[in-house]
Write a protein that holds these residues in place. Structure first.
Motif: not given
Length: 967
Positions: A708-722
């Motif tokens: 699921e990648g980084t916490l930063e990406d999840k908080l900013r809405g990055k990645g395949s699962n936004t």
């Protein structure tokens, strides 16, 4: 609040609540109220048996009273003293005109004299003996009384330390004004400053300091204070003398004023029975206040009261707090029922009827400030099944101000204050040297960091009449770049300690009476071009022709010899080493195998070989990694070390391969540090190392894959699962991360400090379990007794760095805690650690500024719209975050404590009830004293940072506090 709070106490409140009342009649009655005296002191302790409350910590100042004069107030019996010792000798003292110093105007002796400040942009009082992190009531009193004979009442600003308090606007010579603020004081003293705004000379009549219990006024915390708009005692009619309640009845010396000229439809009720204060820990209202109340003569008529807001240049839309205190004073019999609702500007505030309790104090209040109206009209009206009209005993109204601004670095303050005292500087230097920016001291320039206190960078004291030697205190201004001491009468030699100012680029000593020589270190920096040094017109300086010159340099021919010999030697050694390395590599390629079973040497030295032999993970070749990553096809992300590639081992294990990039500023040291660290630590919340590759200059680390990648990406809405993280997911992630860091800090031997904690170094697996990654900058403590490790440079990420680490290079566990506090704020707000709005600002300052408005929704991530969560848990996480990011490392909690607090937050979230409450108000009596949240309330009351509390334990959805229906 363009005018003083007292406008709300004596004038504006009464006018706004009862339009058409005659000002002269009302004013005369409030003048009479001052027979009680406006000076006093309440220690915030429980009233003793058979005596008055303890006044420990009270400061009662009569401004303008002659030096060393004292007296005892006739009514309160509190001792008043002159203000001479609190002002640093600034200002001038005056008596008010005899026309106003009379019993017909006021008998309060403290209003008969004033101190005015015609000089300087800002003048301050310093109130000492304050307990850092404690809560205080600060009250300033004013009566112009035409003391200057000009008949021109002024207007000016008040500051509490470096934070704007309010504007004082004096409407008339006989006007009596009070400004009162409740705030948490971070230091061992607090300053009250008067700032000249060009609208007349600032003045003050009296100043009081009152300690408060930290559990009181939970809306006042480390980032926001409460400015009093009104405090009323109902049910005493128009009798000001009988209705004014203060010390000793109120142990904190709050002044409870009666509501003057009550409408004819109001009826007073009272009792001689003691009213029990069941919510004393939150609202310590005196029994004598609660023993009187108002109701309406007709049960169909509501009680109507109203207040105006008073916008100013700092708060054009002030947030407001309203607290209604209620107790049933009549013993109801038979079928008698008293229940009522409250509406604001015609919109219902209480969704269900409220029933007061007999002889028991309760409160109804908004837990977050409201800012929807310029005028608030409250109506208390009987519920449908009520046989009796509503009742109201007392009210407090506050507006919100920010107290989140920080003052100048403590070391700089100490240095410049000592310089001021040493040379008796008369430049209007008062208050904080750098803050706020518009009031910085004359001749001083400062740097304003994003997450650090201001630092003094320039000091111009030319033509300032300085005499004596150059003080060594100048050397304590560690970040100064420009120092101008020219055209004074300085004597003695130039101190060598000035050469220790590593950032100093300009030093002007022109036009003094200095003697001796110039320190060689300063001369060298000047000759090297790093320092511009001016020292002309000092007749006795450098009287010896050679005393201001460096020793002669060696001849060019000798320099050539000195340089050429080592160059030749080093070159020969380098050629030999290169030959040996190439010969060793020609023996064959490296085969994958388990370390410790005959590792071939790729080392540049023996210590490297030894360190790699200590690893107990799998070693890979470059070819292995190419197969694993399908020729490095898919990049998962990039960091300071280099790109991270997606890959699979032969057995199907999903891995992430971190490869050192050519442009990386991290090299073998960080690579070896991370590899060594990960072989020594094993925890479910730390990313596991599977293997490594060290082939020539090629460096790579192989980790378990975190899908699921980084916490930063999840908080900013990055990645395949936004899709946004829910509040519960966020809590689990930060708790997992905190547990990983706690393991590093406490369970490892030796203990480790991560040094680069940030949201991009927290990784998530498929189950959204969090693991801390990237240990290239980790530092180990040599033994359990070590408290810090000293380094030669600062490493980490801007915006996450603890201020003491930046200035001292000392590594302690508290620098990880500071960084983790920033991560917590990212998790709550969804914002990056540094925002651009439009200037760069740290998330700490951004959060503090928004919290000063008082509404948690101003900082909560908007991507959680519609997500129901426990608001108490959100407040608590913010509280923990701001404690973690305290400027003083000693005030930060341990990671163990952080883990404990986050567990409680998660428990609150998991246990919250699913039903939505419709009530938009909070009642003080609804607290479950045996609940875990009650424990949290106790911790907040004892801590240095407190936040507003929600006192109804049936957990609420997002929009459930702060008069949400009025938006």
């Amino acid at each position: 609040m363009s005018s003083l709070i007292a406008t709300g106490w004596w004038h504006a409140c009464a006018q706004s609540a009862r339009s058409g009342m005659e000002r002269s009649t009302m004013a005369a009655r409030w003048w009479l109220l001052l027979l009680i005296g406006l000076a006093a002191a309440a220690a915030g302790v429980v009233r003793g048996q058979g005596g008055a409350p303890d006044t420990t910590g009270f400061i009662n100042i009569d401004c303008g009273l002659p030096e060393k004069s004292r007296y005892v107030d006739d009514v309160t019996k509190l001792k008043f003293t002159s203000d001479e010792a609190f002002t640093d000798g600034a200002g001038t003292i005056h008596n008010v005109s005899a026309d106003y110093a009379t019993a017909s105007t006021t008998t309060d002796r403290s209003l008969y004299t004033v101190r005015s400040f015609p000089d300087g942009a800002r003048n301050c009082y310093t109130l000492p003996s304050v307990v850092p992190g404690s809560k205080y009531l600060v009250r300033a009193r004013f009566m112009y009384g035409n003391y200057d004979g000009l008949s021109k009442p002024p207007a000016f600003d008040l500051y509490l330390g470096v934070n704007f308090w309010q504007t004082v606007t004096v409407p008339s010579a006989d006007w009596l004004g009070i400004a009162e603020v409740i705030a948490v004081v971070p230091d061992d003293s607090v300053q009250v400053c008067l700032a000249n705004t060009g609208a007349g000379t600032p003045f003050i009549s009296g100043l009081d300091l009152r300690p408060l219990a930290n559990s009181l006024y939970q809306q006042a915390n480390a980032t926001q204070g409460l400015v009093l708009v009104d405090r009323r005692n109902f049910g005493v009619g128009g009798n000001a003398t009988a209705g004014g309640v203060r010390y000793p009845d109120d142990t904190y010396d709050r002044v409870w004023l009666p509501w003057s000229n009550p409408p004819a439809e109001w009826s007073d009720i009272s009792t001689t029975e003691k009213v029990q204060n069941t919510i004393a820990g939150l609202f310590d209202v005196p029994s004598v206040v609660m023993q009187t109340a108002i109701t309406t003569r007709n049960s169909s008529k509501p009680i109507q009261v109203s207040w105006d807001t008073h916008p100013n240049h700092d708060y054009p839309d002030p947030g407001m707090f309203f607290t209604f205190y209620v107790s049933e004073l009549e013993l109801l019999t038979g079928n008698a029922v008293r229940q009522f609702n409250i509406s604001v500007n015609g919109i219902i505030w209480t969704k269900q009827p409220y029933k007061p309790v007999y002889l028991s104090t309760d409160s109804l209040y908004n837990a977050a400030p409201h800012r929807s109206y310029s005028r608030y009209n409250f109506s208390l009206y009987a519920a449908g099944n009520s046989t009796l009209p509503p009742i109201l005993n007392a009210v407090e109204v506050f507006s919100v101000v920010s107290t989140g601004n920080v003052g100048t670095d403590a070391q700089d303050v100490s240095a410049i204050t000592s310089i001021k005292a040493r040379y008796q500087v008369k430049k209007g230097w008062a208050g904080d040297p750098c803050a706020p920016k518009n009031l910085a001291w004359n001749g001083i320039s400062c740097s304003y960091g994003i997450s650090t206190p201001p630092r003094i960078t320039s000091l111009n004291m030319s033509y300032s009449g300085l005499s004596g030697d150059i003080s060594s205190y100048f050397a304590n201004l560690k970040e100064i770049k420009y120092l101008d001491l020219s055209n004074n009468n300085l004597t003695g030699s130039i101190p060598i300690v000035l050469s220790q100012l590593q950032f100093l680029t300009v030093l002007d000593l022109t036009g003094n009476q200095l003697n001796g020589s110039i320190p060689s270190a300063l001369l060298k920096r000047s000759q090297d071009g790093g320092l511009t040094l001016w020292y002309g017109n000092n007749p006795n300086l450098c009287s010896n022709s050679s005393s201001c010159q460096l020793p002669q340099k060696k001849s060019n021919s000798m320099i050539a010899v000195y340089v050429a010999v080592p160059v030749v030697v080093i070159g020969a050694v380098a050629v030999l080493l290169l030959f040996l390395i190439k010969k060793n590599e020609a023996k064959g390629s490296v085969k994958p195998h388990i370390l410790g079973s005959g590792l071939p040497s790729h080392s540049q030295n023996g210590s490297e070989h030894t360190s790699l032999q200590q690893l107990h993970n799998r070693q890979f070749t470059y070819k292995d990694l190419a197969v694993i990553t399908n020729n490095f096809q898919r990049v998962l992300g990039r960091g300071g070390f280099g790109p991270v590639y997606d890959g699979f081992l032969k057995d199907g294990t999903h891995v992430a391969v971190k490869v050192r990039g050519e442009s990386s500023d991290q090299g073998y040291t960080e690579f070896l540090s991370e590899a060594q660290t990960l072989t020594k630590i094993h925890h479910k919340n730390l990313v596991a190392l599977i293997g490594y590759c060290k082939e020539g200059d090629y460096l790579a680390l192989v980790y378990e894959h975190m899908s699921e990648g980084t916490l930063e990406d999840k908080l900013r809405g990055k990645g395949s699962n936004t899709r946004s993280l829910t509040w519960k997911q966020r809590l689990r992630i930060v708790l997992d991360s905190a547990q990983g860091l706690e393991y590093l800090h406490k369970a490892c031997s030796p203990r480790f400090v991560h040094r680069d904690v940030k949201s991009s170094n927290i990784l998530l697996n498929a189950n959204f379990e969090a693991k801390v990654a990237d240990f290239g900058l980790t530092k180990a403590f040599k033994c359990d007794n070590d408290t810090h490790v000293s380094t030669i440079r600062v490493v980490g990420t801007r915006g996450y760095l603890a201020p003491e680490y930046v200035t001292t290079y000392l590594v302690t566990e508290k620098i990880d805690i500071y960084s983790f506090g920033v991560v917590l704020l990212e998790v709550v707000t969804g914002q990056p650690h540094i925002l651009k709005c439009p200037e760069p600002v740290s998330i700490i300052q951004w959060t503090q500024q928004r919290l000063s408005r008082g509404n948690i929704e101003d900082v909560v991530d908007t991507r959680m719209q519609g997500d129901h969560y426990d608001i108490n848990g959100v407040w608590k996480v913010v509280d923990v975050a701001l404690k973690c990011t305290a400027q003083d490392a000693k005030q930060r909690p341990t990671m163990t404590n952080v883990v404990s607090q986050l567990k409680e937050c998660l428990e609150l979230e998991e246990n919250r009830f699913r039903e939505d409450l419709s009530d938009t108000y909070v009642t003080g009596s609804s607290i479950d004293r045996n609940s875990s949240y009650s424990t949290y309330a106790t911790e907040l009351s004892q801590g240095s940072t407190t936040f507003e509390m929600e006192h109804n334990l049936r957990k609420m959805p997002k929009r459930d506090i702060g008069l949400p229906t009025l938006r």
